[in-house]
Design a protein around this motif. Structure first.
Motif, mmCIF file in Angstrom:
data_model
loop_
_atom_site.group_PDB
_atom_site.id
_atom_site.type_symbol
_atom_site.label_atom_id
_atom_site.label_comp_id
_atom_site.label_asym_id
_atom_site.label_seq_id
_atom_site.Cartn_x
_atom_site.Cartn_y
_atom_site.Cartn_z
ATOM 1 N N SER A 51 0.809 -1.225 0.000
ATOM 2 C CA SER A 51 0.000 0.000 0.000
ATOM 3 C C SER A 51 0.844 1.277 0.000
ATOM 4 O O SER A 51 0.347 2.330 -0.384
ATOM 5 N N ILE A 52 2.110 1.182 0.435
ATOM 6 C CA ILE A 52 2.938 2.390 0.562
ATOM 7 C C ILE A 52 4.143 2.391 -0.371
ATOM 8 O O ILE A 52 4.493 3.426 -0.934
ATOM 9 N N ALA A 53 4.784 1.257 -0.545
ATOM 10 C CA ALA A 53 5.985 1.199 -1.394
ATOM 11 C C ALA A 53 5.613 1.467 -2.856
ATOM 12 O O ALA A 53 4.524 1.109 -3.301
ATOM 13 N N PRO A 54 6.521 2.078 -3.599
ATOM 14 C CA PRO A 54 6.248 2.296 -5.024
ATOM 15 C C PRO A 54 6.168 0.961 -5.764
ATOM 16 O O PRO A 54 6.803 -0.023 -5.359
ATOM 17 N N PRO A 55 5.394 0.905 -6.850
ATOM 18 C CA PRO A 55 5.204 -0.350 -7.585
ATOM 19 C C PRO A 55 6.505 -1.045 -7.981
ATOM 20 O O PRO A 55 6.597 -2.275 -7.921
ATOM 21 N N GLN A 56 7.525 -0.294 -8.373
ATOM 22 C CA GLN A 56 8.792 -0.907 -8.767
ATOM 23 C C GLN A 56 9.435 -1.617 -7.576
ATOM 24 O O GLN A 56 9.956 -2.723 -7.708
ATOM 25 N N ALA A 57 9.403 -1.016 -6.392
ATOM 26 C CA ALA A 57 9.977 -1.637 -5.193
ATOM 27 C C ALA A 57 9.196 -2.898 -4.826
ATOM 28 O O ALA A 57 9.779 -3.917 -4.442
ATOM 29 N N VAL A 58 7.885 -2.844 -4.971
ATOM 30 C CA VAL A 58 7.054 -4.023 -4.686
ATOM 31 C C VAL A 58 7.415 -5.159 -5.644
ATOM 32 O O VAL A 58 7.545 -6.314 -5.222
#
Length: 141
Positions: free
Chosen positions: A48-55
């Protein structure tokens, strides 16, 4: 020195509905299910908080759970797992999770997690800008 980030993090609330498969021979939620709930809540917080690339590039591996059971949960109970990221240190994140049914605390969990690269499964430091999203501050050395 390792990056360490601590501050007042935003809590994340994860709704859980007790299913028939969660119930054990004693008629309440099996203790092992609480750990599944904690994992689901922590991962939902990350997504819910991390940017999509980090996820996409990172996974989380549980290192330790310390759980205190306060009250049982039963079939069809609606409970909330509230997770609070206490701190990030290098590749590790430390969470507190409280599982409640209404105002009743059912369980309290302290857990530590290791971030790993999805591709290699090797430990991965959390980037400062990603960590800052969870705390609303900047990292310190």
């Amino acid at each position: 020195m390792d990056q360490q980030l601590t501050s007042a993090a935003t809590s994340h609330h994860h709704a859980i509905r007790v299913q028939p498969s969660d119930i054990d021979f004693m008629g309440h939620v099996n203790n092992a299910n609480y750990l599944t709930w904690v994992q689901d809540a922590v991962l939902a917080h990350w997504r819910s908080i991390a940017p999509p690339q980090a996820v996409a590039e990172h996974l989380w591996v549980a290192l330790k759970h310390e759980i205190t059971y306060r009250r049982p949960a039963f079939l069809h109970d609606e409970v909330i797992a509230t997770v609070i990221l206490e701190r990030i240190h290098g590749t590790r994140a430390f969470y507190d999770t409280i599982i409640r049914r209404g105002e009743e605390v059912l369980a309290e969990v302290k857990s530590s997690w290791c971030c790993v690269y999805a591709e290699t499964l090797r430990p991965a430091r959390i980037a400062r800008d990603v960590a800052a999203r969870f705390f609303g501050t900047t990292a310190t050395d």
